[in-house]
Design an enzyme around this catalytic site. Structure first.
Site, PDB file in Angstrom:
ATOM      1  N   THR A  70     -20.788   2.442   4.476  1.00 45.57           N
ATOM      2  CA  THR A  70     -21.048   2.507   3.047  1.00 45.57           C
ATOM      3  C   THR A  70     -19.715   2.265   2.369  1.00 45.57           C
ATOM      4  OG1 THR A  70     -23.025   3.874   2.951  1.00 45.57           O
ATOM      5  CG2 THR A  70     -21.470   4.151   1.189  1.00 45.57           C
TER       6      THR A  70
ATOM      7  N   CYS B 221     -21.444  10.253  -4.809  1.00 45.00           N
ATOM      8  CA  CYS B 221     -22.552  10.313  -3.853  1.00 45.00           C
ATOM      9  C   CYS B 221     -22.035  10.903  -2.537  1.00 45.00           C
ATOM     10  CB  CYS B 221     -23.098   8.913  -3.568  1.00 45.00           C
ATOM     11  SG  CYS B 221     -23.750   8.084  -5.019  1.00 45.00           S
TER      12      CYS B 221
ATOM     13  N   HIS C  77     -27.376   7.628   2.006  1.00 47.69           N
ATOM     14  CA  HIS C  77     -26.456   7.584   0.860  1.00 47.69           C
ATOM     15  C   HIS C  77     -27.124   8.347  -0.296  1.00 47.69           C
ATOM     16  CE1 HIS C  77     -23.574   4.819  -1.618  1.00 47.69           C
ATOM     17  NE2 HIS C  77     -23.727   5.979  -2.210  1.00 47.69           N
TER      18      HIS C  77
END
Lengths: 205, 161
Positions: free
Chosen positions: B23, B29, B46
């Site tokens: 990611t 997040c 995520h």
């Protein structure tokens, strides 16, 4: 009536674009005065994006950008972001500070100048928006962050995450006459403020 | 060439050895890694928000800590993972912009971390490593071959957990 991003029609999008036009015109003039150079702006565009595509507007998740963030309160809620890729940020600071040689590291003074540029532009944007629409809009103190585009843009994405799976932003790209500095000015209204914004320009839903 | 899955905001991905899950530019997040140490299958969720409750539009399960982690676990179990050999690693949950009078919106990173830990605790999945909080973004890269989670930052170095 509740208005979600999915059921905005073309007229609504045109109005949001016009809102961008009103604000950005004044912001561009403020920037041009500040650096004493010609500054051009593109026609603002209203973008509706999936969360995973939001970083693409700046060229990818890992691009380093300088972001100045403001909360908007009053008749409408949301936020404003003034984003510069890191090279543009350095160039802009050098122009502003009257330095010839290019600084490679931004010190505290430079960062505070970036924050102040964001402050002046956002103030200009909001004051013209507010005087044309009659809306009472206040902006918070600025906060600066220099980091990966993906991380910075996760902040407005999360704001929209509460209500849906898409983000709406009114984007204006600014560029100085010599194409040395490119910035993105984003107005990111909360979904709940769409009706107020549209009403302010005479479009009722 | 090694197989790499890029997991975007509010998405999840599962990959088998020797694949890599990544990611890019994780901010407030949280990236949750679940890893079966025996079959060497890794999963990455995520997470954007702490809870699917009190939110009307909660169809995208991967978006929330509670439903996202459950969904990731369920999917991994259907691929042949065994819950007793699954461990977790978490990263992210930073506060990108600092304000004097912090409102709730700004503390979302911290809330995401707390909710993620609560959910993993509820599922009895041990968190063996974490790199959370701070005020900077992270790119994370999980290697299924050896269970390494590589974290890259701007100005805060590169390290492994």
């Amino acid at each position: 009536m509740d208005l979600s991003i999915e059921n905005l029609n073309n007229l609504h999008l045109d109005v949001l674009q016009e809102i961008g036009n009103i604000g950005a015109g004044n912001a561009v003039t403020a920037l041009a005065n500040m650096i004493n150079k010609k500054v051009d702006m593109d026609v603002p565009s209203v973008k509706i994006l999936n969360f995973s595509d939001i970083s693409a507007i700046l060229g990818g998740e890992e691009i380093v950008v300088s972001g100045v963030y403001f909360g908007i309160t009053g008749d409408i809620e949301g936020n404003i972001m003034f984003l510069l890729d890191i090279e543009s940020a350095k160039t802009l600071i050098n122009i502003l500070m009257g330095r010839d040689n290019k600084t490679e590291i931004l010190d505290e003074m430079d960062k505070s100048a970036l924050q102040e540029i964001g402050n002046i532009l956002s103030g200009a944007y909001i004051s013209s928006l507010s005087s044309l629409t009659g809306l009472d809009i206040k902006i918070s103190v600025p906060s600066l962050c220099i980091d990966m585009a993906g991380a910075i843009l996760s902040v407005p994405a999360i704001q929209f995450g509460h209500t849906g799976d898409k983000v709406l932003l009114v984007e204006t790209v600014l560029q100085d006459g010599d194409n040395m500095v490119t910035g993105n000015f984003l107005l990111i209204p909360e979904t709940s403020s769409f009706p107020t914004l549209l009403n302010s320009l005479g479009v009722y839903i | 060439m090694r197989n790499i899955i890029k997991v975007g905001m509010a998405e999840l991905g599962i990959i088998q050895e020797p694949g890599i899950l990544t990611t890019l530019g994780l901010g407030s997040c949280v990236g949750v890694i679940l890893y079966d140490r025996v079959v060497k299958t890794g999963g990455l969720a995520h997470i954007m928000l702490p809870s699917s409750k009190q939110i009307k539009n909660n169809e995208n399960k991967a978006k929330f800590a509670d439903t996202g982690i459950q969904l990731l676990l369920d999917r991994m179990l259907t691929t042949g993972c065994n819950k007793s050999s699954i461990i977790a690693k978490i990263a992210g949950g930073s506060q990108m912009f600092l304000f004097q009078n912090d409102n709730d919106m700004m503390k979302i990173g911290q809330k995401n971390v707390v909710a993620t830990k609560e959910m993993l605790n509820l599922l009895r999945i041990p968190i063996i490593a974490e790199d959370t909080g701070g005020n900077y973004g992270r790119t994370i890269e999980f290697h299924t071959t050896d269970g390494r989670l590589v974290i890259k930052t701007i100005g805060h170095g590169v390290h492994e957990i």
